[in-house]
Design an enzyme around this catalytic site. Structure first.
Site: not given
Ligand code: TEU
Length: 530
Positions: A104, A210, A273, A335-336
């Site tokens: 990642d 990311d 992403e 994980h989000d």
């Molecule tokens: O996530 C990016 C991100 O924009 C998410 O928080 C998104 O806005 C949300 O899921 C949509 O509903 C990435 C990583 O996956 C996350 O774990 C990190 O916190 C973030 O970037 C910052 O690096």
């Protein structure tokens, strides 16, 4: 297995990606946090699932303000997780089992503890000052100090942090501990591409990248327009539209450079992403002459309501938006995102798994969804996620999706000898890998059967997609490759529905439920061979 290697399709088109969240997969040294040796010890489980690649959320040195998405060194391993030697062993062990390994890469921001940032903030004329995004304050009407523009952090509050020592603000799209890197600096760009090269040379099979659409901001950093749809009580991030802070042409150019770098190492995979509507998402495939990421993540199953007609339409829209040279992909959990079984219920999560694993394109399966882990209450004193801590109580918390894998009925579910860093799913004594392995009707058994079927039937992985029905609770589609015609029928409701005529006389290959009926029972999905 017969029929698996369709040579016209590279591994990442045929394959399934399994996301591992390293903090929560397996702890090997009794500190309550998962690690690389733990993942290595569980590789046989992953291989036996029947997936093709493992994506590890960040494993780099990190103060863990955002649990690894704040990187303090792009070319090493976080001591909590192990060492570079442990990583090399894990990579070799994955390859020995025929599994690809994706890391990642976090290019938008580093940790504020990265030595680059220490240098950058040390004084205004430090050579690395412009590796980050520094701007003067604006004077408010009463002479007060205001940030340079109205950009809002994704985690709430201004996206600007004042630095007393050098008298300027720095930009952070996420936490103040995650300063945004300046990809307009040729030196920074070279250093970051060098980090990708470092891992390619070590043998990694690719990267999930990311927040790729964030990495370049509009020149001059103009204010973002207000979002008329925003109302208090939802994520403060959405008060403005991220028009000037994301999806800039220069970011596409960098994405193409990353792809050229990856292609120099043979068949490596880049997954971006990117949260954007289909038309803008599609541009991240690039052009045949200047391809960008192989798979711009498609989150539409996560972002829309669980309704057959809605999903039928979004599949059609997504398919129609792909350029000819693009390849589809599907995501149902991460994980989000909230756990799919928490969102739509366990019975329907089985149908969702059939959908994910029978659509055209590369699926990403999130750890624990193969057990249908559902809602996990996190008591207030156990909340760890900065997103929840900064904007509490409005449903933004990500801890419930990050709880440790429950492996068996032993203490701490076999995850760790110590108390895990986040609580386990409360039903872990029954909902764990060992229990579900022994259970013919379990989600794990179903997931393995679906992955086996997908591997045995190229029509599922790479065949054509054609919608057959999408009305009421019924979603049905054909998948076809050569002489093989498969029909996937899904009931997204709890009441029985009639099977489409095409299914009559077809051979039932797999159902999400035991037994069989002449109709589609509530919460049932069936794959037929026609
Ligand atoms: O996530 C990016 C991100 O924009 C998410 O928080 C998104 O806005 C949300 O899921 C949509 O509903 C990435 C990583 O996956 C996350 O774990 C990190 O916190 C973030 O970037 C910052 O690096």
């Amino acid at each position: 297995m017969g029929g698996t290697s369709d040579k016209r399709h590279p591994w990442w088109e045929r394959g399934v990606v399994y996301q591992v969240y390293p903090r929560s997969f397996q702890d090997s040294d009794g500190d309550g946090v998962g690690d690389l040796a733990g993942i290595e010890a569980r590789l046989d489980y992953i291989a036996a699932l029947g997936v093709d690649a493992v994506w590890l959320s960040p494993i780099f040195p990190s103060p863990m303000a955002d649990f690894g998405y704040d990187v303090a060194d792009y070319c090493d391993v976080e001591p909590l997780f192990g060492t570079l030697e442990d990583f090399d062993r894990l990579l070799a062990a994955a390859h020995a089992r025929g599994l690809k390994l994706l890391l990642d890469f976090v290019p938008n921001h580093s940790s504020d503890q990265h030595p680059w940032f220490a240098e950058s903030r040390s004084c205004r004329d430090n050579p690395k000052r412009d590796w980050y995004i520094w701007r003067d304050a604006i004077a408010g009407p009463d002479g007060e100090r205001l940030p340079p523009n109205n950009w809002i952090s994704d985690f709430g509050g201004s996206a600007w942090e004042w630095d007393e020592a050098t008298g300027q603000f720095y930009l952070h799209a996420f936490l103040a501990q995650q300063p945004d890197l300046n990809w307009r600096s040729a030196e920074l760009k070279a250093a970051m591409l060098g980090a990708m090269r470092f891992w390619f040379e070590r043998g990694v099979d690719g990267f999930r990248i990311d927040v790729l659409w964030h990495i370049v901001k509009a020149q001059g950093l103009p204010d973002n327009p207000p979002n008329p749809a925003w109302a208090p009580g939802v994520n403060e991030r959405d008060r403005v539209l991220q028009l000037h802070s994301t999806d800039q042409p220069e970011a596409h150019a960098i994405s193409a450079e990353m792809r050229a770098l990856a292609d120099g190492y043979g068949e490596r995979l880049l997954v971006g992403e990117i949260f954007l509507p289909n038309d803008r998402l599609a541009r991240w495939h690039g052009t045949p002459e200047a391809p960008q990421v192989h798979l711009p993540f498609n989150f539409c199953l996560i972002e829309n309501s669980w309704d057959a007609e809605v999903i039928g339409k979004l599949i059609a829209d997504y398919e129609a938006s792909l350029p000819l040279w693009g390849w589809p992909n599907w995501v149902l959990g991460s994980h989000d995102a909230p756990r799919i079984a928490a969102r739509i219920g366990e019975a329907q999560a089985r149908v969702a798994m059939m959908l994910l694993l029978t659509l055209r394109g590369t699926p990403t399966l999130y750890q624990g969804d193969e057990l249908a882990i559902g809602a996990v209450p996190i008591p207030p004193e156990k909340v760890r996620d900065p997103r929840e801590l900064r904007q509490p109580g409005i449903g933004l918390g990500r801890d419930p999706s990050r709880t440790p894998m429950p492996w068996d009925g032993s203490p701490n579910a076999g995850f760790s000898l110590a108390e895990p860093w986040l609580p386990l799913n409360p039903d872990w004594p029954a909902r764990n890998v060992a229990a579900q392995e022994a259970e013919p009707g379990s989600m794990l058994t179903l997931t393995r059967a679906l992955l086996r079927l997908r591997r045995a039937e190229p029509a599922l992985a790479v065949g054509n997609y054609r919608q057959v029905a999408c009305e009421g609770a019924l979603l049905a589609y054909g998948r076809r490759s050569g002489d093989t015609h498969l029909l996937v029928t899904l009931n997204l409701g709890a009441e029985p529905v009639a099977l489409p005529d095409q299914a009559l006389g077809g051979q039932r290959l797999l159902s999400t439920l035991a037994g069989e009926a002449h109709e589609l029972r509530g919460n049932e999905g069936v794959v037929f061979r026609l």
